[in-house]
Design a protein around this motif. Structure first.
Motif, mmCIF file in Angstrom:
data_model
loop_
_atom_site.group_PDB
_atom_site.id
_atom_site.type_symbol
_atom_site.label_atom_id
_atom_site.label_comp_id
_atom_site.label_asym_id
_atom_site.label_seq_id
_atom_site.Cartn_x
_atom_site.Cartn_y
_atom_site.Cartn_z
ATOM 1 N N LYS A 69 4.905 10.189 -0.577
ATOM 2 C CA LYS A 69 3.603 10.284 -1.244
ATOM 3 C C LYS A 69 2.458 10.054 -0.252
ATOM 4 O O LYS A 69 1.452 10.756 -0.262
ATOM 5 C CB LYS A 69 3.515 9.253 -2.381
ATOM 6 N N ILE A 70 2.629 9.042 0.593
ATOM 7 C CA ILE A 70 1.590 8.718 1.584
ATOM 8 C C ILE A 70 1.454 9.844 2.586
ATOM 9 O O ILE A 70 0.339 10.263 2.939
ATOM 10 C CB ILE A 70 1.914 7.384 2.279
ATOM 11 N N ASP A 71 2.580 10.366 3.070
ATOM 12 C CA ASP A 71 2.548 11.463 4.041
ATOM 13 C C ASP A 71 1.774 12.660 3.492
ATOM 14 O O ASP A 71 0.881 13.201 4.152
ATOM 15 C CB ASP A 71 3.973 11.901 4.394
ATOM 16 N N VAL A 72 2.133 13.075 2.277
ATOM 17 C CA VAL A 72 1.503 14.257 1.673
ATOM 18 C C VAL A 72 0.016 14.014 1.440
ATOM 19 O O VAL A 72 -0.823 14.852 1.786
ATOM 20 C CB VAL A 72 2.201 14.622 0.338
ATOM 21 N N PHE A 73 -0.317 12.878 0.859
ATOM 22 C CA PHE A 73 -1.715 12.594 0.516
ATOM 23 C C PHE A 73 -2.590 12.460 1.765
ATOM 24 O O PHE A 73 -3.640 13.112 1.869
ATOM 25 C CB PHE A 73 -1.792 11.321 -0.317
ATOM 26 N N VAL A 74 -2.188 11.627 2.708
ATOM 27 C CA VAL A 74 -3.033 11.348 3.880
ATOM 28 C C VAL A 74 -3.198 12.591 4.751
ATOM 29 O O VAL A 74 -4.304 12.939 5.163
ATOM 30 C CB VAL A 74 -2.464 10.173 4.703
ATOM 31 N N GLN A 75 -2.101 13.287 5.031
ATOM 32 C CA GLN A 75 -2.196 14.463 5.887
ATOM 33 C C GLN A 75 -3.012 15.577 5.239
ATOM 34 O O GLN A 75 -3.828 16.229 5.895
ATOM 35 C CB GLN A 75 -0.798 14.966 6.238
ATOM 36 N N THR A 76 -2.807 15.775 3.947
ATOM 37 C CA THR A 76 -3.560 16.831 3.249
ATOM 38 C C THR A 76 -5.035 16.493 3.177
ATOM 39 O O THR A 76 -5.898 17.319 3.499
ATOM 40 C CB THR A 76 -3.003 17.028 1.831
ATOM 41 N N LEU A 77 -5.357 15.272 2.773
ATOM 42 C CA LEU A 77 -6.754 14.877 2.605
ATOM 43 C C LEU A 77 -7.505 14.911 3.935
ATOM 44 O O LEU A 77 -8.623 15.449 4.017
ATOM 45 C CB LEU A 77 -6.823 13.469 2.005
#
Length: 364
Positions: A69-77
């Protein structure tokens, strides 16, 4: 402030989910892009992330921490916010709630920092600015930053200047927080004492003036809560210094033992750099450890002590002399006995112990 196209393309080759043909988070990342561009709410972001599987087993710690969840959210944002510093700051501010939900533990906060590094590892200014922003907005705590800096994943960056800039801004933030709480508590105590003294001495005081003083007077319960906040902050501050000095001791000890076992000279460039950084952490906080006057004997010790400090932080003697412009000289002094008892013990390698002993001599 805008970023050049060359600057922006620095992140294009990173392992972001948006550039991967398929991974467990690819679909969610693309869905997140659409949602964010449609000005979604933080709650809607969490809904997109909700069903992502946790790659960690139940035995690997807190189940609330889902690195995917953190990987997807932080990298995308941060990819979407990579156009400028302002865009990045706006993205962090708008979805601050999501960061706080995902980063409840220190382990989760370190995961956020790893993702920032993976995205911006080739642009050190952006790295520094983003970590500073996350500290100021309390997305990550000081202890998480310190543990991340000394982690194995960051070993290739260990001798790079930006990492030490991040470490020192982290220490500075913690010190300022404790100082601020201490000053507020001192002011509240003074107001309470003055108000109590005034009540005893002037019963016939003008009614309007007395009402105003009563309105400004802090209650004993307020002072107690401020004392508790200060104690908690001081505990965090002590923990931060214990983490930093413990990590220094661990990596320096490992280096010295390895060199002794292999029959190699320990005095390498890496060793000189690292021992100099340890000295610099002490030296940067000399004023907080209780130096009161720049007499000649102490000045000589500081000059000798600072010889191994990397020149980026000690370009000339004026920097060291200015350390006597003390404002809060007791900030770290109270922890020196704890450091001596827990970390800088007599069985420590003399090369490392000597740094602490030199520091102690500055306070003699």
């Amino acid at each position: 402030m805008g970023l050049s196209q060359e600057f922006i393309t620095i992140i294009s080759d990173r392992g972001c989910f948006l550039s991967q043909p398929y991974s467990p988070g690819t679909s969610a990342a693309h869905q997140l892009v659409v949602s964010i561009r449609q000005k979604c709410t933080p709650e809607e972001v969490l809904a997109v992330l909700k069903d992502l599987p946790n790659p960690r087993s139940d035995e690997e710690g807190d189940g609330r921490f889902n690195p995917l969840k953190i990987d997807v959210f932080v990298q995308t944002l941060l990819n979407l916010g990579s156009k400028s510093f302002s865009h990045s700051f706006a993205a962090i501010s708008k979805f601050h709630y999501v960061f706080k939900i995902l980063a409840e533990s220190e382990e989760a906060q370190i995961c956020i920092l790893r993702n920032v590094f993976e995205l911006w590892r080739n642009q050190q200014q952006m790295m520094t600015v983003l970590v500073d922003k996350m500290l100021k907005t309390q997305i990550v705590e000081c202890s998480a930053v310190a543990n991340w800096i000394f982690s194995k994943e960051m070993s290739t960056e260990f001798t790079k200047m930006y990492l030490w800039e991040i470490l020192h801004l982290t220490i500075k933030k913690m010190n300022r927080h404790v100082i601020k709480l201490g000053a507020e508590l001192g002011e509240a105590r003074e107001k309470l004492a003055r108000a109590e003294s005034s009540d005893e001495e002037s019963d016939d005081e003008d009614g309007k003036s007395k009402k105003q003083e009563d309105a400004e007077k802090p209650t004993e319960e307020m002072v107690e809560r401020m004392e508790e906040k200060l104690e908690a902050a001081q505990a965090d501050q002590k923990n931060l210094f214990l983490i930093i000095f413990q990590r220094f001791i661990m990596i320096l000890s490992e280096h010295l033992v390895r060199c002794d076992t292999d029959g190699r000279d320990y005095n390498t460039h890496w060793y000189k750099w690292t021992i100099g950084r340890l000295q610099q952490v002490f030296l940067a906080n000399v004023r907080k450890f209780g130096l009161k006057s720049p007499n000649r004997s102490r000045l000589k010790v500081v000059v000798e002590y600072s010889k191994n400090v990397p020149k980026e932080y000690s370009p000339d003697i004026d920097v060291n002399i200015s350390l006597w412009n003390i404002e809060h000289h007791e900030q770290v002094q109270k922890y020196s006995s704890t450091l001596e008892t827990l970390l800088f013990t007599q069985d420590l390698d003399h090369h490392i112990l000597e740094v602490f002993q030199q520091f102690v001599s500055l306070r003699a």
